[in-house]
Scaffold this active site. Structure first.
Site, mmCIF file in Angstrom:
data_model
loop_
_atom_site.group_PDB
_atom_site.id
_atom_site.type_symbol
_atom_site.label_atom_id
_atom_site.label_comp_id
_atom_site.label_asym_id
_atom_site.label_seq_id
_atom_site.Cartn_x
_atom_site.Cartn_y
_atom_site.Cartn_z
ATOM 1 N N PHE A 29 24.927 23.258 -63.797
ATOM 2 C CA PHE A 29 23.895 22.223 -63.708
ATOM 3 C C PHE A 29 24.371 20.896 -64.279
ATOM 4 O O PHE A 29 24.148 19.851 -63.709
ATOM 5 C CB PHE A 29 22.653 22.663 -64.493
ATOM 6 C CG PHE A 29 21.681 23.456 -63.667
ATOM 7 C CD1 PHE A 29 21.953 23.805 -62.364
ATOM 8 C CD2 PHE A 29 20.466 23.849 -64.209
ATOM 9 C CE1 PHE A 29 21.051 24.537 -61.615
ATOM 10 C CE2 PHE A 29 19.554 24.578 -63.474
ATOM 11 C CZ PHE A 29 19.841 24.921 -62.174
ATOM 12 N N HIS A 113 15.894 33.617 -66.312
ATOM 13 C CA HIS A 113 15.387 32.663 -65.319
ATOM 14 C C HIS A 113 15.173 33.287 -63.940
ATOM 15 O O HIS A 113 15.211 32.585 -62.932
ATOM 16 C CB HIS A 113 16.350 31.468 -65.221
ATOM 17 C CG HIS A 113 16.435 30.677 -66.491
ATOM 18 N ND1 HIS A 113 17.421 29.767 -66.754
ATOM 19 C CD2 HIS A 113 15.638 30.671 -67.586
ATOM 20 C CE1 HIS A 113 17.229 29.237 -67.955
ATOM 21 N NE2 HIS A 113 16.158 29.779 -68.483
ATOM 22 N N CYS A 124 0.158 35.947 -50.632
ATOM 23 C CA CYS A 124 -0.106 37.392 -50.597
ATOM 24 C C CYS A 124 0.917 38.180 -51.413
ATOM 25 O O CYS A 124 0.819 39.394 -51.529
ATOM 26 C CB CYS A 124 -0.146 37.902 -49.152
ATOM 27 S SG CYS A 124 1.468 37.918 -48.347
#
Ligand code: NAD
Length: 239
Positions: A29, A113, A124
């Protein structure tokens, strides 16, 4: 010397971050070629994006899921799995969503995570394999509503069972090895301090310095994780 800490420990817990998988060609990241260099986390990997920018959300995760199809564990993942089989490593706590520890054969894994292996409908809750996102209109559930990834988004709580399990492992640890994380994200950024406080040794292996290095008994910077683990494994075998 990591091998010395390992030899002197009975309950080793490993915490991993995105740096664990860069050698499998998955971008991290915040590192040099990190995923967030061009994209804002708040736009793509967030609850806000899930509600208001579904197209960006879908395209971002579709690209990541596509990227995961060919990806294999690297030597670092393999050694952690080997050390678990040998009884050295007791648990892996990971912030990664790539499933590479599973693929390498590690068993006792806590995914803080979530993961990119499955998807679920926002309405649903029908579950789908991640490859559903690679199909045409793959983001639409049979019920007509939007299908999301099973990763923890910015703005969401961590899965309680994984967090409780990780904390329980941490309580038992006499050595915490931290691999490839900038330690900026909660709660993983507290683990070095927690381990230290209870008397465990802490070793941090990361290309760059981290903001939690002060809690470590040993810090290894500037060397890739796989190189450190392969070299350590060789030294352990010689003893
Ligand atoms: P980060 O990007 O903040 O930090 C990664 C760190 O690893 C950097 O400091 C970098 O210098 C270091 N690093 C990179 N390659 C390395 C190597 N080969 N050897 C040693 N160090 C190396 O990642 P983080 O701290 O894990 O951030 C947390 C977030 O990243 C989580 O939300 C996680 O879900 C997400 N993430 C996961 C993946 C994945 O599953 N592979 C990929 C990208 C991001």
């Amino acid at each position: 010397m990591l091998e010395q800490y390992i030899e002197e420990s009975k309950y080793i817990v490993v915490l991993t971050g995105a740096g664990m998988s860069t050698e499998s060609n998955l971008p991290d990241f915040r590192g040099e070629n990190g995923l967030w260099r061009n994209k804002k986390p708040s736009k793509v990997g967030s609850t806000f994006s899930l509600r208001f920018h579904k197209k960006d959300f879908y395209e971002f995760y579709r690209e990541r899921i596509q990227g995961l199809q060919e990806v294999q564990p690297n030597a670092g993942h393999d050694i952690l799995a080997k050390w678990e089989k040998e009884g050295k490593v007791k648990a892996i706590i990971t912030q990664n969503v790539d499933r590479l520890h599973h693929k390498a054969g590690s068993q006792n894994i806590y995914e803080l995570h979530g993961n990119l292996a499955t998807l679920r409908c926002t309405k649903c809750h029908t579950e789908y394999p991640a490859t559903r996102y690679l199909e045409k209109e793959g983001q639409i559930c049979v019920c007509g509503k939007f299908i999301r990834t099973n990763v923890v988004l910015f703005g969401e709580n961590l899965p309680q069972d994984q967090l409780d399990g990780a904390r329980a492992e941490l309580q038992k640890a006499d050595l915490l090895i931290i691999l490839g994380t900038s330690l900026q994200v909660s709660p993983a950024n507290t683990f070095a301090k927690v381990a230290k406080k209870q008397g465990a040794k802490v070793v941090i292996v990361n290309l760059e310095e981290t903001i939690k290095d002060k809690f470590a008994d040993e810090v290894v910077n500037g060397i890739k994780i796989s190189e450190v683990l392969v070299a350590t494994d060789k030294k352990l075998q010689k003893k």
